[in-house]
Enzyme design. Sequence first.
Site, PDB file in Angstrom:
ATOM      1  N   GLU A 147      31.220 -41.254  92.286  1.00  0.00           N
ATOM      2  CA  GLU A 147      30.738 -39.896  92.010  1.00  0.00           C
ATOM      3  C   GLU A 147      30.388 -39.717  90.537  1.00  0.00           C
ATOM      4  O   GLU A 147      31.163 -40.052  89.650  1.00  0.00           O
ATOM      5  CB  GLU A 147      31.776 -38.846  92.427  1.00  0.00           C
ATOM      6  CG  GLU A 147      31.216 -37.429  92.289  1.00  0.00           C
ATOM      7  CD  GLU A 147      32.043 -36.357  92.980  1.00  0.00           C
ATOM      8  OE1 GLU A 147      33.204 -36.631  93.325  1.00  0.00           O
ATOM      9  OE2 GLU A 147      31.512 -35.241  93.163  1.00  0.00           O
ATOM     10  N   GLU A 153      35.196 -34.490  83.168  1.00  0.00           N
ATOM     11  CA  GLU A 153      35.980 -35.109  84.248  1.00  0.00           C
ATOM     12  C   GLU A 153      35.940 -36.633  84.237  1.00  0.00           C
ATOM     13  O   GLU A 153      36.667 -37.271  84.994  1.00  0.00           O
ATOM     14  CB  GLU A 153      35.513 -34.559  85.602  1.00  0.00           C
ATOM     15  CG  GLU A 153      35.777 -33.061  85.723  1.00  0.00           C
ATOM     16  CD  GLU A 153      35.351 -32.471  87.049  1.00  0.00           C
ATOM     17  OE1 GLU A 153      35.406 -33.172  88.059  1.00  0.00           O
ATOM     18  OE2 GLU A 153      34.955 -31.290  87.062  1.00  0.00           O
ATOM     19  N   TYR A 182      26.779 -29.619  91.637  1.00  0.00           N
ATOM     20  CA  TYR A 182      27.504 -28.885  90.586  1.00  0.00           C
ATOM     21  C   TYR A 182      27.502 -29.673  89.273  1.00  0.00           C
ATOM     22  O   TYR A 182      27.200 -29.136  88.206  1.00  0.00           O
ATOM     23  CB  TYR A 182      28.936 -28.606  91.065  1.00  0.00           C
ATOM     24  CG  TYR A 182      29.895 -28.231  89.965  1.00  0.00           C
ATOM     25  CD1 TYR A 182      29.891 -26.956  89.404  1.00  0.00           C
ATOM     26  CD2 TYR A 182      30.818 -29.163  89.476  1.00  0.00           C
ATOM     27  CE1 TYR A 182      30.777 -26.624  88.386  1.00  0.00           C
ATOM     28  CE2 TYR A 182      31.694 -28.831  88.466  1.00  0.00           C
ATOM     29  CZ  TYR A 182      31.671 -27.559  87.918  1.00  0.00           C
ATOM     30  OH  TYR A 182      32.544 -27.245  86.911  1.00  0.00           O
ATOM     31  N   GLU A 241      31.356 -28.674  99.080  1.00  0.00           N
ATOM     32  CA  GLU A 241      32.583 -28.670  98.273  1.00  0.00           C
ATOM     33  C   GLU A 241      32.669 -27.348  97.528  1.00  0.00           C
ATOM     34  O   GLU A 241      31.701 -26.936  96.883  1.00  0.00           O
ATOM     35  CB  GLU A 241      32.529 -29.834  97.279  1.00  0.00           C
ATOM     36  CG  GLU A 241      33.816 -30.079  96.547  1.00  0.00           C
ATOM     37  CD  GLU A 241      33.741 -31.343  95.694  1.00  0.00           C
ATOM     38  OE1 GLU A 241      34.679 -32.132  95.762  1.00  0.00           O
ATOM     39  OE2 GLU A 241      32.760 -31.531  94.968  1.00  0.00           O
TER      40      GLU A 241
HETATM   41 MN    MN Z   1      32.100 -33.423  94.086  1.00  0.00          MN
END
Ligand code: MN
Length: 297
Positions: A147, A153, A182, A241
């Site tokens: 991802e 993150e 996102y 999500e």
């Molecule tokens: Mn995600």
Amino acid sequence: MNKLGVHALVWEAGWSHEECARAIAKTAEVGYDFIEAPALDPSLIDVDFTRRELEKNGIGINFSLGLDFDSDISSGDPEKGRRGKAKLEEAIAVCRDCGGQYIGGILHSAFGKYTQPTTAAGVAQSVDILRQVAETAAKSNITLVLEVVNRYESNVLNTASQAVEMCKRIGAPNVKVHLDVYHMNIEESDTPSAIIETGDYLGYFHTGDSHRGYMGSGSIDLAGVFRALVRSGYQGPITFESFSSRVVGQPLEGILGIWRNLWEDSHDLATHALMYTRVQLKAAQEAQRQAERSKLV
Ligand code: MN
């Protein structure tokens, strides 16, 4: 046909027997094809119970996780690399035993805010470990999807082109790119172009919106995103999500910064997202056909 899924955090914060049974039943009731369950700690998942609930409700499952700083395979520390590899292998066993096909998320680094940029040696360690883990995953027909997340993150994969490069270095057919609207909205210069340029490397997709609430209620051009997915010929899974302080616990609440209550009613949120996704896919497919139908005779 893209299989459509919903993240378990739309329903429940954890994966106890009660939470697992409720989340799976609600996912099936709304009409999704699969649930995406978090496996931050794969040992907390009762695979026999989960598999029975999935079979009872007639849906599938995929998993996602992020490594922690203690098991960071991009750290350059052999001990942390060993722990990260073990955690990824544990997730593969859980995914296999539950009948899943994909493990997504931040498999390539720690999931959290770094204070330094990544290093060439760190990326090389991550590539090397993921190549070994991919061999284990291939034996169970599992695809690892890396991802691409925003800078707060991970410090390894922040753009789609970095993830394509990482997949090329790993060189395993069952390692692909996992994109999320996102994060793309924060980091990409042009989200639709990034989707198209990822092309056949795209293996998994997360929908949502700019604030991670209701689809279409934020600032992302989702019509453009779905047109790009259809134009690129993407046939893989699409998971909705969304996170609200209504349903979330630590450590995710802290890492993701879920401070606001963006929705109250999980059922309404999930139903809307499924309808919205189907409508967007249909509209994008029709737009594509319109171009084909409009050729000059
Ligand atoms: Mn995600």
